[in-house]
Write a protein that holds these residues in place. Structure first.
Motif, PDB file in Angstrom:
ATOM      1  N   ASP A 172      82.288 -29.581 -44.543  1.00 43.99           N
ATOM      2  CA  ASP A 172      82.602 -29.439 -45.977  1.00 43.99           C
ATOM      3  C   ASP A 172      81.371 -29.290 -46.862  1.00 43.99           C
ATOM      4  OD1 ASP A 172      85.351 -29.474 -45.595  1.00 43.99           O
ATOM      5  OD2 ASP A 172      85.446 -31.662 -45.691  1.00 43.99           O
ATOM      6  N   LYS A 173      80.232 -28.920 -46.314  1.00 47.42           N
ATOM      7  CA  LYS A 173      79.019 -28.652 -47.102  1.00 47.42           C
ATOM      8  C   LYS A 173      78.708 -27.167 -47.006  1.00 47.42           C
ATOM      9  CE  LYS A 173      76.735 -33.085 -46.382  1.00 47.42           C
ATOM     10  NZ  LYS A 173      75.525 -33.740 -45.864  1.00 47.42           N
ATOM     11  N   ASN A 174      78.310 -26.577 -48.127  1.00 49.87           N
ATOM     12  CA  ASN A 174      77.862 -25.195 -48.119  1.00 49.87           C
ATOM     13  C   ASN A 174      76.406 -25.171 -47.687  1.00 49.87           C
ATOM     14  OD1 ASN A 174      80.255 -23.973 -48.963  1.00 49.87           O
ATOM     15  ND2 ASN A 174      79.832 -24.480 -51.086  1.00 49.87           N
ATOM     16  N   CYS A 175      76.143 -24.567 -46.546  1.00 48.01           N
ATOM     17  CA  CYS A 175      74.804 -24.513 -45.975  1.00 48.01           C
ATOM     18  C   CYS A 175      74.331 -23.061 -45.955  1.00 48.01           C
ATOM     19  CB  CYS A 175      74.815 -25.063 -44.558  1.00 48.01           C
ATOM     20  SG  CYS A 175      75.431 -26.760 -44.439  1.00 48.01           S
ATOM     21  N   ILE A 176      73.040 -22.879 -45.758  1.00 50.00           N
ATOM     22  CA  ILE A 176      72.455 -21.553 -45.621  1.00 50.00           C
ATOM     23  C   ILE A 176      72.024 -21.379 -44.174  1.00 50.00           C
ATOM     24  CG2 ILE A 176      70.571 -20.018 -46.329  1.00 50.00           C
ATOM     25  CD1 ILE A 176      72.546 -20.578 -48.559  1.00 50.00           C
ATOM     26  N   GLU A 177      72.500 -20.301 -43.558  1.00 49.57           N
ATOM     27  CA  GLU A 177      72.091 -19.987 -42.196  1.00 49.57           C
ATOM     28  C   GLU A 177      71.191 -18.757 -42.241  1.00 49.57           C
ATOM     29  OE1 GLU A 177      74.199 -19.608 -37.944  1.00 49.57           O
ATOM     30  OE2 GLU A 177      74.959 -18.216 -39.447  1.00 49.57           O
ATOM     31  N   PHE A 178      70.028 -18.855 -41.623  1.00 50.96           N
ATOM     32  CA  PHE A 178      69.125 -17.730 -41.483  1.00 50.96           C
ATOM     33  C   PHE A 178      69.414 -17.091 -40.135  1.00 50.96           C
ATOM     34  CE2 PHE A 178      67.145 -20.685 -44.386  1.00 50.96           C
ATOM     35  CZ  PHE A 178      66.729 -19.856 -45.412  1.00 50.96           C
ATOM     36  N   TYR A 179      69.488 -15.753 -40.097  1.00 51.15           N
ATOM     37  CA  TYR A 179      69.862 -15.059 -38.870  1.00 51.15           C
ATOM     38  C   TYR A 179      69.024 -13.794 -38.695  1.00 51.15           C
ATOM     39  CZ  TYR A 179      72.376 -11.816 -41.897  1.00 51.15           C
ATOM     40  OH  TYR A 179      72.686 -10.889 -42.847  1.00 51.15           O
ATOM     41  N   ALA A 180      68.930 -13.330 -37.469  1.00 54.77           N
ATOM     42  CA  ALA A 180      68.185 -12.112 -37.146  1.00 54.77           C
ATOM     43  C   ALA A 180      69.054 -10.893 -37.456  1.00 54.77           C
ATOM     44  CB  ALA A 180      67.782 -12.115 -35.685  1.00 54.77           C
ATOM     45  N   PHE A 181      68.482  -9.925 -38.175  1.00 49.90           N
ATOM     46  CA  PHE A 181      69.220  -8.699 -38.468  1.00 49.90           C
ATOM     47  C   PHE A 181      69.573  -7.941 -37.190  1.00 49.90           C
ATOM     48  CE2 PHE A 181      67.110  -8.435 -42.841  1.00 49.90           C
ATOM     49  CZ  PHE A 181      68.250  -8.845 -43.498  1.00 49.90           C
ATOM     50  N   LYS A 182      68.712  -8.002 -36.184  1.00 47.91           N
ATOM     51  CA  LYS A 182      68.909  -7.173 -34.987  1.00 47.91           C
ATOM     52  C   LYS A 182      70.166  -7.518 -34.208  1.00 47.91           C
ATOM     53  CE  LYS A 182      66.042  -9.961 -31.982  1.00 47.91           C
ATOM     54  NZ  LYS A 182      64.922 -10.010 -31.086  1.00 47.91           N
ATOM     55  N   ASP A 183      70.560  -8.811 -34.203  1.00 49.42           N
ATOM     56  CA  ASP A 183      71.728  -9.171 -33.399  1.00 49.42           C
ATOM     57  C   ASP A 183      72.673 -10.161 -34.083  1.00 49.42           C
ATOM     58  OD1 ASP A 183      70.187 -11.466 -33.234  1.00 49.42           O
ATOM     59  OD2 ASP A 183      69.635 -11.156 -31.143  1.00 49.42           O
ATOM     60  N   GLY A 184      72.328 -10.635 -35.272  1.00 51.80           N
ATOM     61  CA  GLY A 184      73.205 -11.537 -36.014  1.00 51.80           C
ATOM     62  C   GLY A 184      73.190 -12.970 -35.534  1.00 51.80           C
ATOM     63  N   ILE A 185      72.328 -13.285 -34.577  1.00 51.76           N
ATOM     64  CA  ILE A 185      72.275 -14.643 -34.039  1.00 51.76           C
ATOM     65  C   ILE A 185      71.554 -15.562 -35.022  1.00 51.76           C
ATOM     66  CG2 ILE A 185      71.316 -16.082 -32.196  1.00 51.76           C
ATOM     67  CD1 ILE A 185      71.808 -13.758 -30.300  1.00 51.76           C
ATOM     68  N   GLY A 186      72.141 -16.743 -35.257  1.00 54.03           N
ATOM     69  CA  GLY A 186      71.555 -17.721 -36.151  1.00 54.03           C
ATOM     70  C   GLY A 186      70.227 -18.248 -35.637  1.00 54.03           C
ATOM     71  N   ILE A 187      69.281 -18.436 -36.554  1.00 54.11           N
ATOM     72  CA  ILE A 187      67.955 -18.939 -36.198  1.00 54.11           C
ATOM     73  C   ILE A 187      67.759 -20.359 -36.698  1.00 54.11           C
ATOM     74  CG2 ILE A 187      65.488 -18.613 -36.574  1.00 54.11           C
ATOM     75  CD1 ILE A 187      66.150 -15.607 -36.889  1.00 54.11           C
ATOM     76  N   LYS A 188      68.194 -20.596 -37.932  1.00 52.20           N
ATOM     77  CA  LYS A 188      67.988 -21.909 -38.544  1.00 52.20           C
ATOM     78  C   LYS A 188      69.079 -22.116 -39.590  1.00 52.20           C
ATOM     79  CE  LYS A 188      64.481 -24.474 -41.122  1.00 52.20           C
ATOM     80  NZ  LYS A 188      63.121 -24.439 -41.622  1.00 52.20           N
ATOM     81  N   THR A 189      69.583 -23.337 -39.701  1.00 52.77           N
ATOM     82  CA  THR A 189      70.582 -23.677 -40.706  1.00 52.77           C
ATOM     83  C   THR A 189      70.041 -24.822 -41.559  1.00 52.77           C
ATOM     84  OG1 THR A 189      72.360 -23.046 -39.200  1.00 52.77           O
ATOM     85  CG2 THR A 189      72.978 -24.393 -41.090  1.00 52.77           C
ATOM     86  N   VAL A 190      70.171 -24.657 -42.877  1.00 52.10           N
ATOM     87  CA  VAL A 190      69.692 -25.662 -43.827  1.00 52.10           C
ATOM     88  C   VAL A 190      70.881 -26.111 -44.666  1.00 52.10           C
ATOM     89  CG1 VAL A 190      68.108 -26.132 -45.731  1.00 52.10           C
ATOM     90  CG2 VAL A 190      67.417 -24.583 -43.902  1.00 52.10           C
ATOM     91  N   CYS A 191      71.136 -27.431 -44.673  1.00 56.67           N
ATOM     92  CA  CYS A 191      72.248 -27.990 -45.445  1.00 56.67           C
ATOM     93  C   CYS A 191      71.699 -28.941 -46.505  1.00 56.67           C
ATOM     94  CB  CYS A 191      73.189 -28.770 -44.527  1.00 56.67           C
ATOM     95  SG  CYS A 191      74.006 -27.747 -43.301  1.00 56.67           S
TER      96      CYS A 191
END
Length: 51
Positions: A29-48
């Motif tokens: 129930d928290k809005n977090c920011i996920e950073f992801y690689a453009f090349k494949d869409g895989i998440g790299i880091k999530t900040v909540c």
């Protein structure tokens, strides 16, 4: 983006961040920011929010 959280953004971190996108994701129930690689869409880091 300071990926290794050492307090500095290196030249290589700056270059790597040009291929990174960010999107909003909901975790526990928290809005977090996920950073992801453009090349494949895989998440790299999530900040909540800490609240």
């Amino acid at each position: 983006m300071d990926w290794n959280q050492n307090g500095e953004t290196s030249f290589f971190e700056l270059i790597e961040s040009s291929d990174i996108g960010k999107r909003t994701v909901k975790i526990n129930d928290k809005n977090c920011i996920e950073f992801y690689a453009f090349k494949d869409g895989i998440g790299i880091k999530t900040v909540c929010p800490k609240y």
